[in-house]
Design a protein around this motif. Structure first.
Motif, PDB file in Angstrom:
ATOM      1  N   ASN A  45      47.069  46.607  98.311  1.00 32.33           N
ATOM      2  CA  ASN A  45      46.081  47.548  97.275  1.00 32.33           C
ATOM      3  C   ASN A  45      45.193  48.311  98.443  1.00 32.33           C
ATOM      4  O   ASN A  45      44.941  49.456  97.879  1.00 32.33           O
ATOM      5  CB  ASN A  45      45.167  46.540  96.713  1.00 32.33           C
ATOM      6  N   SER A 103      43.294  60.865  86.126  1.00 26.86           N
ATOM      7  CA  SER A 103      44.348  59.838  86.535  1.00 26.86           C
ATOM      8  C   SER A 103      44.140  59.366  88.086  1.00 26.86           C
ATOM      9  O   SER A 103      44.102  58.238  88.444  1.00 26.86           O
ATOM     10  CB  SER A 103      45.714  60.269  86.293  1.00 26.86           C
ATOM     11  N   LEU A 150      41.128  56.982  88.008  1.00 20.92           N
ATOM     12  CA  LEU A 150      41.616  55.680  87.512  1.00 20.92           C
ATOM     13  C   LEU A 150      42.487  54.891  88.329  1.00 20.92           C
ATOM     14  O   LEU A 150      42.272  53.729  88.476  1.00 20.92           O
ATOM     15  CB  LEU A 150      42.103  56.007  86.019  1.00 20.92           C
ATOM     16  N   TYR A 151      43.344  55.597  89.087  1.00 20.81           N
ATOM     17  CA  TYR A 151      44.349  54.960  90.000  1.00 20.81           C
ATOM     18  C   TYR A 151      43.239  54.213  91.275  1.00 20.81           C
ATOM     19  O   TYR A 151      43.576  53.238  91.795  1.00 20.81           O
ATOM     20  CB  TYR A 151      45.401  55.930  90.709  1.00 20.81           C
ATOM     21  N   THR A 194      41.432  51.466  89.938  1.00 19.83           N
ATOM     22  CA  THR A 194      42.399  50.174  89.480  1.00 19.83           C
ATOM     23  C   THR A 194      42.725  49.733  90.999  1.00 19.83           C
ATOM     24  O   THR A 194      42.901  48.495  91.038  1.00 19.83           O
ATOM     25  CB  THR A 194      43.599  50.875  89.090  1.00 19.83           C
ATOM     26  N   GLN A 240      39.692  47.730  91.883  1.00 19.82           N
ATOM     27  CA  GLN A 240      39.581  46.461  91.114  1.00 19.82           C
ATOM     28  C   GLN A 240      40.759  45.314  91.492  1.00 19.82           C
ATOM     29  O   GLN A 240      40.351  44.053  91.561  1.00 19.82           O
ATOM     30  CB  GLN A 240      39.973  46.850  89.551  1.00 19.82           C
ATOM     31  N   ASP A 241      41.936  45.705  91.744  1.00 17.41           N
ATOM     32  CA  ASP A 241      42.909  44.892  92.070  1.00 17.41           C
ATOM     33  C   ASP A 241      42.780  44.034  93.213  1.00 17.41           C
ATOM     34  O   ASP A 241      43.046  42.930  93.528  1.00 17.41           O
ATOM     35  CB  ASP A 241      44.396  45.399  92.151  1.00 17.41           C
ATOM     36  N   SER A 280      35.803  41.031  86.593  1.00 18.98           N
ATOM     37  CA  SER A 280      37.120  41.675  87.257  1.00 18.98           C
ATOM     38  C   SER A 280      38.419  41.727  86.295  1.00 18.98           C
ATOM     39  O   SER A 280      39.091  42.751  86.064  1.00 18.98           O
ATOM     40  CB  SER A 280      37.527  41.064  88.528  1.00 18.98           C
ATOM     41  N   SER A 323      39.916  45.084  84.558  1.00 17.10           N
ATOM     42  CA  SER A 323      41.303  45.534  85.147  1.00 17.10           C
ATOM     43  C   SER A 323      42.054  45.852  83.568  1.00 17.10           C
ATOM     44  O   SER A 323      43.002  46.878  83.825  1.00 17.10           O
ATOM     45  CB  SER A 323      41.950  44.123  85.628  1.00 17.10           C
ATOM     46  N   LEU A 334      40.850  49.378  82.680  1.00 16.90           N
ATOM     47  CA  LEU A 334      41.371  50.395  83.471  1.00 16.90           C
ATOM     48  C   LEU A 334      43.034  50.621  82.991  1.00 16.90           C
ATOM     49  O   LEU A 334      43.310  51.868  82.915  1.00 16.90           O
ATOM     50  CB  LEU A 334      41.395  49.893  84.867  1.00 16.90           C
ATOM     51  N   VAL A 335      43.659  49.657  82.629  1.00 23.08           N
ATOM     52  CA  VAL A 335      44.988  49.903  82.267  1.00 23.08           C
ATOM     53  C   VAL A 335      45.098  50.587  80.873  1.00 23.08           C
ATOM     54  O   VAL A 335      46.074  51.273  80.766  1.00 23.08           O
ATOM     55  CB  VAL A 335      45.787  48.140  82.079  1.00 23.08           C
ATOM     56  N   LEU A 359      44.368  54.068  81.508  1.00 26.00           N
ATOM     57  CA  LEU A 359      45.489  54.766  82.253  1.00 26.00           C
ATOM     58  C   LEU A 359      46.694  55.072  80.913  1.00 26.00           C
ATOM     59  O   LEU A 359      47.077  56.147  80.987  1.00 26.00           O
ATOM     60  CB  LEU A 359      45.883  53.979  83.214  1.00 26.00           C
TER      61      LEU A 359
END
Length: 127
Positions: free
Chosen positions: A35, A55, A58-59, A62, A65-66, A102, A106, A109-110, A113
């Motif tokens: 990540n 996008s 958001l990436y 993400t 977050q991961d 978290s 997550s 966020l998915v 996206l």
């Protein structure tokens, strides 16, 4: 009753805890650097397109977050390997709240996206 109690703890639980704890630690040790590489790609590698569209933002979120989830699951893995003896007891409530938030962030966020991709497919020429 908490998930990390010693009541009714048997040898079967200890074996399962070692397997699950090892998986948590392995995923943390693999997921965190991966990540961070993804994060560096979106922040450093694409300078001309850094925050040009939703996008990209958001990436980046993400990947952050991961990375946080990977670091927080390291705590769960060490706790399970220690026979459910809490590794960082003074931070336990904070870590629990961060982990729960978290997971929810997550999923959000998915979903965001997915929404932006669907919007792009339905209206390809709009900005």
């Amino acid at each position: 009753m908490s998930n990390y109690t010693r009541e009714g703890f048997t040898e079967e639980h200890a074996t399962a805890d070692k397997v699950i704890g090892s998986l948590h630690i392995t995923c943390s040790l693999l997921g965190t650097p991966a990540n961070l590489v993804a994060l560096s790609y979106f922040l450093i590698g694409r300078r001309s397109q850094r925050f040009r569209n939703v996008s990209s933002v958001l990436y980046v979120l993400t990947a952050l977050q991961d990375c946080l989830i990977c670091l927080l699951s390291l705590n769960h893995g060490v706790t399970l390997l220690r026979g459910r003896d809490v590794w960082l007891p003074e931070f336990c409530p904070i870590l629990h709240i961060l982990f729960q938030m978290s997971q929810r962030m997550s999923v959000f966020l998915v979903a965001a996206l997915s929404f932006t991709r669907t919007f792009t497919l339905l209206y390809p020429l709009r900005k």
